[in-house]
Design a protein around this motif. Sequence first.
Motif, PDB file in Angstrom:
ATOM      1  N   LEU A 153       0.936  -1.202   0.177  1.00 46.83           N
ATOM      2  CA  LEU A 153       0.097  -0.021  -0.005  1.00 46.83           C
ATOM      3  C   LEU A 153       0.744   1.394   0.044  1.00 46.83           C
ATOM      4  CD1 LEU A 153      -2.796  -1.038   2.459  1.00 46.83           C
ATOM      5  CD2 LEU A 153      -2.901  -0.924   0.020  1.00 46.83           C
ATOM      6  N   VAL A 154       2.043   1.016   0.835  1.00 48.88           N
ATOM      7  CA  VAL A 154       2.800   2.309   0.905  1.00 48.88           C
ATOM      8  C   VAL A 154       3.583   2.700  -0.611  1.00 48.88           C
ATOM      9  CG1 VAL A 154       5.230   3.225   1.718  1.00 48.88           C
ATOM     10  CG2 VAL A 154       3.346   2.190   3.365  1.00 48.88           C
ATOM     11  N   LEU A 155       3.894   1.615  -1.391  1.00 48.33           N
ATOM     12  CA  LEU A 155       4.552   1.581  -2.657  1.00 48.33           C
ATOM     13  C   LEU A 155       3.432   2.214  -3.549  1.00 48.33           C
ATOM     14  CD1 LEU A 155       6.657  -1.078  -4.260  1.00 48.33           C
ATOM     15  CD2 LEU A 155       4.823   0.024  -5.679  1.00 48.33           C
ATOM     16  N   LEU A 156       2.473   1.775  -3.482  1.00 50.67           N
ATOM     17  CA  LEU A 156       1.405   2.174  -4.365  1.00 50.67           C
ATOM     18  C   LEU A 156       0.805   3.697  -4.100  1.00 50.67           C
ATOM     19  CD1 LEU A 156      -1.407  -0.599  -4.440  1.00 50.67           C
ATOM     20  CD2 LEU A 156       0.571  -0.061  -6.202  1.00 50.67           C
ATOM     21  N   GLN A 157       1.054   4.171  -2.883  1.00 42.91           N
ATOM     22  CA  GLN A 157       0.780   5.662  -2.550  1.00 42.91           C
ATOM     23  C   GLN A 157       1.766   6.313  -3.043  1.00 42.91           C
ATOM     24  OE1 GLN A 157       0.153   5.550   1.562  1.00 42.91           O
ATOM     25  NE2 GLN A 157      -2.121   6.087   1.446  1.00 42.91           N
ATOM     26  N   ARG A 158       3.123   6.022  -2.856  1.00 45.06           N
ATOM     27  CA  ARG A 158       4.450   6.753  -3.364  1.00 45.06           C
ATOM     28  C   ARG A 158       4.371   6.703  -5.093  1.00 45.06           C
ATOM     29  NH1 ARG A 158       8.878   3.914   0.556  1.00 45.06           N
ATOM     30  NH2 ARG A 158       8.150   5.155   2.507  1.00 45.06           N
ATOM     31  N   SER A 159       3.966   5.791  -5.633  1.00 46.10           N
ATOM     32  CA  SER A 159       3.903   5.788  -7.173  1.00 46.10           C
ATOM     33  C   SER A 159       2.996   6.743  -7.525  1.00 46.10           C
ATOM     34  CB  SER A 159       3.999   4.278  -7.667  1.00 46.10           C
ATOM     35  OG  SER A 159       2.815   3.558  -7.498  1.00 46.10           O
ATOM     36  N   GLY A 160       1.449   6.669  -6.939  1.00 44.07           N
ATOM     37  CA  GLY A 160       0.526   7.553  -7.393  1.00 44.07           C
ATOM     38  C   GLY A 160      -0.233   6.900  -8.311  1.00 44.07           C
ATOM     39  N   ASN A 161      -0.018   6.434  -9.599  1.00 43.07           N
ATOM     40  CA  ASN A 161      -0.804   5.712 -10.556  1.00 43.07           C
ATOM     41  C   ASN A 161      -0.642   4.232 -10.093  1.00 43.07           C
ATOM     42  OD1 ASN A 161      -1.866   7.965 -11.935  1.00 43.07           O
ATOM     43  ND2 ASN A 161      -0.075   8.133 -13.094  1.00 43.07           N
ATOM     44  N   VAL A 162      -1.965   3.607 -10.241  1.00 46.30           N
ATOM     45  CA  VAL A 162      -1.744   2.228 -10.097  1.00 46.30           C
ATOM     46  C   VAL A 162      -2.369   1.489 -11.357  1.00 46.30           C
ATOM     47  CG1 VAL A 162      -2.736   0.387  -8.542  1.00 46.30           C
ATOM     48  CG2 VAL A 162      -2.598   2.477  -7.621  1.00 46.30           C
ATOM     49  N   ASP A 163      -1.384   0.555 -11.825  1.00 46.19           N
ATOM     50  CA  ASP A 163      -1.891  -0.113 -13.102  1.00 46.19           C
ATOM     51  C   ASP A 163      -2.886  -0.989 -12.786  1.00 46.19           C
ATOM     52  OD1 ASP A 163      -1.006  -3.000 -13.078  1.00 46.19           O
ATOM     53  OD2 ASP A 163       0.785  -1.948 -12.429  1.00 46.19           O
ATOM     54  N   ASN A 164      -3.898  -1.598 -13.732  1.00 43.56           N
ATOM     55  CA  ASN A 164      -5.057  -2.154 -13.599  1.00 43.56           C
ATOM     56  C   ASN A 164      -4.655  -3.420 -12.928  1.00 43.56           C
ATOM     57  OD1 ASN A 164      -7.925  -2.638 -14.036  1.00 43.56           O
ATOM     58  ND2 ASN A 164      -7.152  -4.250 -15.464  1.00 43.56           N
ATOM     59  N   LEU A 165      -3.798  -4.448 -13.356  1.00 46.78           N
ATOM     60  CA  LEU A 165      -3.579  -5.721 -12.638  1.00 46.78           C
ATOM     61  C   LEU A 165      -3.144  -5.761 -11.397  1.00 46.78           C
ATOM     62  CD1 LEU A 165      -2.030  -7.650 -15.666  1.00 46.78           C
ATOM     63  CD2 LEU A 165      -4.349  -7.898 -14.685  1.00 46.78           C
ATOM     64  N   THR A 166      -2.191  -4.768 -10.912  1.00 49.56           N
ATOM     65  CA  THR A 166      -1.953  -4.606  -9.724  1.00 49.56           C
ATOM     66  C   THR A 166      -3.001  -4.255  -8.543  1.00 49.56           C
ATOM     67  OG1 THR A 166       0.339  -3.946 -10.270  1.00 49.56           O
ATOM     68  CG2 THR A 166      -0.306  -3.322  -7.879  1.00 49.56           C
ATOM     69  N   GLY A 167      -3.840  -3.268  -9.085  1.00 47.86           N
ATOM     70  CA  GLY A 167      -5.018  -2.979  -8.436  1.00 47.86           C
ATOM     71  C   GLY A 167      -5.840  -3.993  -8.063  1.00 47.86           C
ATOM     72  N   GLN A 168      -6.155  -4.730  -9.419  1.00 52.03           N
ATOM     73  CA  GLN A 168      -7.052  -5.983  -9.233  1.00 52.03           C
ATOM     74  C   GLN A 168      -6.314  -6.893  -8.053  1.00 52.03           C
ATOM     75  OE1 GLN A 168     -10.050  -6.222 -10.602  1.00 52.03           O
ATOM     76  NE2 GLN A 168      -9.856  -4.351 -11.346  1.00 52.03           N
ATOM     77  N   TYR A 169      -5.405  -7.017  -8.141  1.00 53.53           N
ATOM     78  CA  TYR A 169      -4.659  -7.943  -7.199  1.00 53.53           C
ATOM     79  C   TYR A 169      -4.763  -7.408  -5.569  1.00 53.53           C
ATOM     80  CZ  TYR A 169      -1.021  -9.478  -3.959  1.00 53.53           C
ATOM     81  OH  TYR A 169       0.016 -10.002  -3.142  1.00 53.53           O
ATOM     82  N   VAL A 170      -4.704  -6.274  -5.350  1.00 49.82           N
ATOM     83  CA  VAL A 170      -4.865  -5.627  -3.987  1.00 49.82           C
ATOM     84  C   VAL A 170      -6.564  -5.820  -3.562  1.00 49.82           C
ATOM     85  CG1 VAL A 170      -4.741  -3.790  -2.502  1.00 49.82           C
ATOM     86  CG2 VAL A 170      -2.891  -4.230  -4.173  1.00 49.82           C
ATOM     87  N   PHE A 171      -7.205  -5.445  -4.814  1.00 49.08           N
ATOM     88  CA  PHE A 171      -8.829  -5.613  -4.757  1.00 49.08           C
ATOM     89  C   PHE A 171      -9.148  -7.089  -4.061  1.00 49.08           C
ATOM     90  CE2 PHE A 171     -13.003  -6.782  -6.231  1.00 49.08           C
ATOM     91  CZ  PHE A 171     -13.637  -5.894  -5.772  1.00 49.08           C
TER      92      PHE A 171
END
Length: 215
Positions: A137-155
Amino acid sequence: MNIFRFFGDMTHLFSVIVLLLKIYATKSCSGVSLKTQELYALVFVMRYLDLFTDFISLYNTIMKLVFISTTVAIVWCMRKHPLVRRTYDKDLDTFRHYILMAVSFVLALLFHDRFTIKEVFWAFSIYLEAVAILPQLVLLQRSGNVDNLTGQYVFFLGAYRGFYILNWIYRYFTESHYFRWIPWMAGLVQTALYADFFYYYFLSWKNNAKLQLPA
């Protein structure tokens, strides 16, 4: 086994499949936290030590082996695959995950069902799983944009925990003397950590926009 436990297992499995698909199809692990994957590998190894001592069912054994092997495969790809490892966001994945391991181990020594090696390691895995998503979650916040597959993974990881909470509620009302406070408390903490992500995931779905997390 009940329908909530089954759907929990399936969404958990699907989250891993989505992540493996991302890595093998794109030859990239950008946006994926190696530290979270290492924590999950440790969670599964510690939790499933009973593979060597107890047989519950074929389904149970297969699922345990699948989660261990797939998570170790993801860690291997991110560390050793000549193409994948070049895409690892090392500068963004700086969460001090060893602190999570240390705190979880101390909690396991203090709060457990029985003071045996297997039970302490089981409690350790429960506490660690509750916070293992934090580096991701911290990595995603630092990167800002979240690609679709990574977002689906966390979801789907978050959905898995939601189904397991429903499974606990169902078992509490249908099974006599069912009380497991350690996974219940850890599960609530884990669910709370996903709350912010799910809020922005819902907004991106509602607005048909790319998922972005605030820095």
